[in-house]
Design a protein around this motif. Structure first.
Motif, short mmCIF file in Angstrom:
data_model
loop_
_atom_site.label_atom_id
_atom_site.label_comp_id
_atom_site.label_asym_id
_atom_site.label_seq_id
_atom_site.Cartn_x
_atom_site.Cartn_y
_atom_site.Cartn_z
N THR A 1 0.87 -1.25 -0.12
CA THR A 1 0.03 0.05 0.05
C THR A 1 0.95 1.17 0.15
OG1 THR A 1 -1.67 -1.22 1.07
CG2 THR A 1 -1.90 1.30 1.20
N ILE A 2 0.59 2.33 -0.82
CA ILE A 2 1.26 3.49 -0.80
C ILE A 2 0.02 4.15 0.24
CG2 ILE A 2 1.92 5.61 -2.17
CD1 ILE A 2 2.44 3.55 -4.42
N ASP B 1 -1.44 -0.67 -4.16
CA ASP B 1 -2.41 -0.02 -4.19
C ASP B 1 -2.11 1.55 -3.59
OD1 ASP B 1 -5.02 0.77 -3.81
OD2 ASP B 1 -5.47 -0.49 -2.18
N ASN B 2 -2.28 2.31 -4.36
CA ASN B 2 -2.26 4.01 -4.11
C ASN B 2 -3.11 4.39 -3.57
OD1 ASN B 2 -1.21 6.40 -3.89
ND2 ASN B 2 -1.05 6.86 -5.98
N VAL B 3 -3.30 4.40 -2.28
CA VAL B 3 -4.49 5.24 -1.65
C VAL B 3 -4.28 6.56 -1.36
CG1 VAL B 3 -5.29 3.03 -0.59
CG2 VAL B 3 -3.89 4.59 0.83
N GLY C 1 -3.49 8.84 -7.82
CA GLY C 1 -4.06 8.62 -6.76
C GLY C 1 -5.14 7.90 -6.87
N GLY C 2 -5.39 7.10 -5.76
CA GLY C 2 -6.74 6.21 -5.81
C GLY C 2 -6.71 4.88 -6.84
N GLU C 3 -5.62 4.86 -7.54
CA GLU C 3 -5.38 3.56 -8.37
C GLU C 3 -4.46 2.48 -8.14
OE1 GLU C 3 -5.03 5.09 -12.53
OE2 GLU C 3 -6.83 6.55 -12.41
N PHE C 4 -4.48 1.71 -8.88
CA PHE C 4 -3.46 0.64 -8.42
C PHE C 4 -2.81 -0.32 -9.42
CE2 PHE C 4 -6.08 -2.63 -10.11
CZ PHE C 4 -7.34 -2.43 -9.81
#
Ligand SMILES: [Cu+2]
Length: 184
Positions: A91-92, A120-122, A151-154
């Protein structure tokens, strides 16, 4: 004689005037009757829309440049892309863009060769997971690299082509974001 001569002229004139008035009033009444008897018809049956300018045809407005082909619900959000099943998740973290904040979680990730990693870039900002010590590293991005994850993507990192070893990685956008990937 003068009065006899004038009187017929006056009477004729007044008769003509009366006739004219009668005809005028008759025409007005006729027009009014026609208008009143056809009023409902004129309201319910407007001229064909083909004779009207398109913008006046409210029942079928022409599509404008920004028009949507189908109505779009303003309450339903677009469904987020389905996250794939992977062996592990990296996770980012939210706020990782700010230097000094925790960035990658876990900061050191251990996987078995062949594992898939969901990155997973949260956070709200774009980041990468790129092998190497930094942009000046000759090996930077040559072993694994997610490239930009908004941002918000993976993205999914494959490790089937990564030899066992310990690999530092960083974010190409924010090089102060660093972590370590251990492949066993
Ligand atoms: Cu970054």
């Amino acid at each position: 004689m003068t009065t006899d001569d004038e009187t017929p002229i006056i009477r004729t004139t007044s008769r003509r005037l009366a006739k004219g008035l009668v005809i005028l009033v008759g025409l007005l009444i006729l027009g009014a009757v026609i208008a009143v008897t056809n009023f409902d018809h004129m309201i319910t049956s407007p001229p064909p829309s083909s004779k009207l300018k398109p913008e006046f045809d409210l029942s079928n407005p022409p599509p404008g440049p920004g028009a949507h082909p189908t109505p779009i619900s303003t309450t339903a959000e677009a469904p987020a892309a389905e996250k794939p099943q992977t062996d592990v998740t990296l996770t980012i973290l939210d706020g990782a863009v700010t230097q000094g904040n925790p960035d990658y979680d876990p900061d050191e990730l251990t996987v078995t060769k062949g594992n898939t990693i969901l990155v997973d870039n949260v956070d709200l900002m774009p980041h990468t997971v790129t092998n190497g010590e930094g942009a000046s590293d000759a090996n930077s991005g040559k072993i694994f690299d997610t490239s930009i994850i908004n941002g918000g993507e993976f993205k999914v990192l494959e490790t089937s082509n990564v030899d066992a070893g310990t690999y530092p990685y960083y974010c190409t956008v924010h090089p102060y974001m660093t972590g370590t990937l251990v492949v066993e």
